[in-house]
Design a protein around this motif. Structure first.
Motif, PDB file in Angstrom:
ATOM      1  N   CYS A 278      -1.739  10.370   4.466  1.00  0.00           N
ATOM      2  CA  CYS A 278      -0.566   9.609   4.917  1.00  0.00           C
ATOM      3  C   CYS A 278      -0.929   8.352   5.700  1.00  0.00           C
ATOM      4  N   ARG A 279      -2.192   8.268   6.077  1.00  0.00           N
ATOM      5  CA  ARG A 279      -2.681   7.132   6.877  1.00  0.00           C
ATOM      6  C   ARG A 279      -1.970   7.021   8.221  1.00  0.00           C
ATOM      7  N   CYS A 280      -1.645   8.185   8.802  1.00  0.00           N
ATOM      8  CA  CYS A 280      -1.084   8.183  10.152  1.00  0.00           C
ATOM      9  C   CYS A 280      -1.383   9.530  10.816  1.00  0.00           C
ATOM     10  N   SER A 281      -1.404   9.508  12.131  1.00  0.00           N
ATOM     11  CA  SER A 281      -1.685  10.720  12.903  1.00  0.00           C
ATOM     12  C   SER A 281      -0.646  11.793  12.616  1.00  0.00           C
ATOM     13  N   GLN A 282      -1.084  13.035  12.694  1.00  0.00           N
ATOM     14  CA  GLN A 282      -0.213  14.185  12.465  1.00  0.00           C
ATOM     15  C   GLN A 282      -0.245  15.081  13.697  1.00  0.00           C
TER      16      GLN A 282
ATOM     17  N   GLU B   5       0.811  -1.223   0.000  1.00  0.00           N
ATOM     18  CA  GLU B   5       0.000   0.000   0.000  1.00  0.00           C
ATOM     19  C   GLU B   5       0.844   1.274   0.000  1.00  0.00           C
ATOM     20  N   PHE B   6       2.160   1.124   0.137  1.00  0.00           N
ATOM     21  CA  PHE B   6       3.031   2.282   0.284  1.00  0.00           C
ATOM     22  C   PHE B   6       2.938   3.239  -0.905  1.00  0.00           C
ATOM     23  N   GLU B   7       2.947   2.729  -2.114  1.00  0.00           N
ATOM     24  CA  GLU B   7       2.896   3.593  -3.298  1.00  0.00           C
ATOM     25  C   GLU B   7       1.593   4.396  -3.341  1.00  0.00           C
ATOM     26  N   ALA B   8       0.492   3.799  -2.901  1.00  0.00           N
ATOM     27  CA  ALA B   8      -0.783   4.513  -2.849  1.00  0.00           C
ATOM     28  C   ALA B   8      -0.722   5.657  -1.834  1.00  0.00           C
ATOM     29  N   VAL B   9      -0.039   5.431  -0.717  1.00  0.00           N
ATOM     30  CA  VAL B   9       0.132   6.481   0.295  1.00  0.00           C
ATOM     31  C   VAL B   9       0.976   7.620  -0.267  1.00  0.00           C
ATOM     32  N   VAL B  10       2.027   7.277  -0.992  1.00  0.00           N
ATOM     33  CA  VAL B  10       2.865   8.305  -1.618  1.00  0.00           C
ATOM     34  C   VAL B  10       2.006   9.155  -2.562  1.00  0.00           C
ATOM     35  N   GLU B  11       1.191   8.516  -3.376  1.00  0.00           N
ATOM     36  CA  GLU B  11       0.345   9.243  -4.328  1.00  0.00           C
ATOM     37  C   GLU B  11      -0.663  10.144  -3.630  1.00  0.00           C
ATOM     38  N   THR B  12      -1.343   9.639  -2.598  1.00  0.00           N
ATOM     39  CA  THR B  12      -2.345  10.467  -1.915  1.00  0.00           C
ATOM     40  C   THR B  12      -1.703  11.603  -1.137  1.00  0.00           C
ATOM     41  N   SER B  13      -0.535  11.345  -0.540  1.00  0.00           N
ATOM     42  CA  SER B  13       0.127  12.426   0.203  1.00  0.00           C
ATOM     43  C   SER B  13       0.641  13.499  -0.759  1.00  0.00           C
TER      44      SER B  13
ATOM     45  N   ARG C 105      -6.560  28.644  13.131  1.00  0.00           N
ATOM     46  CA  ARG C 105      -6.286  27.317  13.682  1.00  0.00           C
ATOM     47  C   ARG C 105      -7.270  26.299  13.121  1.00  0.00           C
ATOM     48  N   GLU C 106      -8.502  26.709  12.914  1.00  0.00           N
ATOM     49  CA  GLU C 106      -9.511  25.812  12.350  1.00  0.00           C
ATOM     50  C   GLU C 106      -9.090  25.338  10.959  1.00  0.00           C
ATOM     51  N   ALA C 107      -8.579  26.261  10.143  1.00  0.00           N
ATOM     52  CA  ALA C 107      -8.091  25.888   8.813  1.00  0.00           C
ATOM     53  C   ALA C 107      -6.905  24.941   8.937  1.00  0.00           C
ATOM     54  N   ALA C 108      -6.033  25.181   9.921  1.00  0.00           N
ATOM     55  CA  ALA C 108      -4.879  24.310  10.133  1.00  0.00           C
ATOM     56  C   ALA C 108      -5.327  22.901  10.528  1.00  0.00           C
ATOM     57  N   LEU C 109      -6.348  22.818  11.364  1.00  0.00           N
ATOM     58  CA  LEU C 109      -6.874  21.505  11.752  1.00  0.00           C
ATOM     59  C   LEU C 109      -7.454  20.773  10.543  1.00  0.00           C
ATOM     60  N   GLU C 110      -8.125  21.500   9.661  1.00  0.00           N
ATOM     61  CA  GLU C 110      -8.673  20.886   8.453  1.00  0.00           C
ATOM     62  C   GLU C 110      -7.556  20.335   7.562  1.00  0.00           C
ATOM     63  N   TRP C 111      -6.491  21.117   7.388  1.00  0.00           N
ATOM     64  CA  TRP C 111      -5.366  20.655   6.571  1.00  0.00           C
ATOM     65  C   TRP C 111      -4.647  19.485   7.233  1.00  0.00           C
ATOM     66  N   ALA C 112      -4.483  19.534   8.553  1.00  0.00           N
ATOM     67  CA  ALA C 112      -3.837  18.422   9.263  1.00  0.00           C
ATOM     68  C   ALA C 112      -4.651  17.138   9.085  1.00  0.00           C
ATOM     69  N   ALA C 113      -5.972  17.265   9.091  1.00  0.00           N
ATOM     70  CA  ALA C 113      -6.825  16.094   8.872  1.00  0.00           C
ATOM     71  C   ALA C 113      -6.645  15.552   7.452  1.00  0.00           C
ATOM     72  N   LYS C 114      -6.562  16.437   6.458  1.00  0.00           N
ATOM     73  CA  LYS C 114      -6.330  15.991   5.072  1.00  0.00           C
ATOM     74  C   LYS C 114      -5.013  15.238   4.961  1.00  0.00           C
ATOM     75  N   ILE C 115      -3.982  15.763   5.602  1.00  0.00           N
ATOM     76  CA  ILE C 115      -2.668  15.139   5.540  1.00  0.00           C
ATOM     77  C   ILE C 115      -2.686  13.792   6.275  1.00  0.00           C
ATOM     78  N   ALA C 116      -3.353  13.744   7.426  1.00  0.00           N
ATOM     79  CA  ALA C 116      -3.441  12.493   8.186  1.00  0.00           C
ATOM     80  C   ALA C 116      -4.131  11.401   7.367  1.00  0.00           C
ATOM     81  N   VAL C 117      -5.224  11.751   6.701  1.00  0.00           N
ATOM     82  CA  VAL C 117      -5.932  10.781   5.869  1.00  0.00           C
ATOM     83  C   VAL C 117      -5.043  10.340   4.710  1.00  0.00           C
TER      84      VAL C 117
END
Length: 113
Positions: free
Chosen positions: A98-102, A19-27, A84-96
């Motif tokens: 990368c498939r890991c907590s940010q 699944e690593f290549e898919a994570v690279v693509e989504t990130s 900060r709300e916008a930052a939380l939204e972007w952090a959530a996008k990145i977490a999804v």
């Protein structure tokens, strides 16, 4: 606008090899979205293959880092956002993507930088 650090330690990203290549693509897609939105400042990962150097206040240097300091690793993304709300939204996008907590951190404003 405020700059935010979105990051994760290398050991947090536990993805099956197939699944690593898919994570690279989504990130990468999430980063491209940040660039298109005009909020991207910088992103990257610490090169674990290069040892750190500690530069002292007198300009001398030694191999290594602060005694007792854990070496940083993993990925980092800096975004400039209106809230900060916008930052939380972007952090959530990145977490999804990368498939890991940010971790989200806010930079202290410095008028010179």
């Amino acid at each position: 606008m405020t700059k935010y650090l979105i990051s994760f330690p290398g050991e947090a990203m536990v993805v099956p090899e197939e699944e690593f290549e898919a994570v690279v693509e989504t990130s990468h897609a999430a980063i491209e979205e940040a660039k298109s939105a005009g909020v991207y400042v910088f992103g990257g990962a610490i090169n674990d293959g290069v040892e750190p150097v500690l530069v002292a206040g007198d300009g001398t240097f030694t191999e290594g880092t602060y005694p007792g300091h854990k070496l940083p690793n993993g990925g980092y993304l800096i975004l400039e956002l209106p809230s900060r709300e916008a930052a939380l939204e972007w952090a959530a996008k990145i977490a999804v993507a990368c498939r890991c907590s940010q971790e989200l951190r806010e930079f202290h404003y410095d008028p010179v930088s």
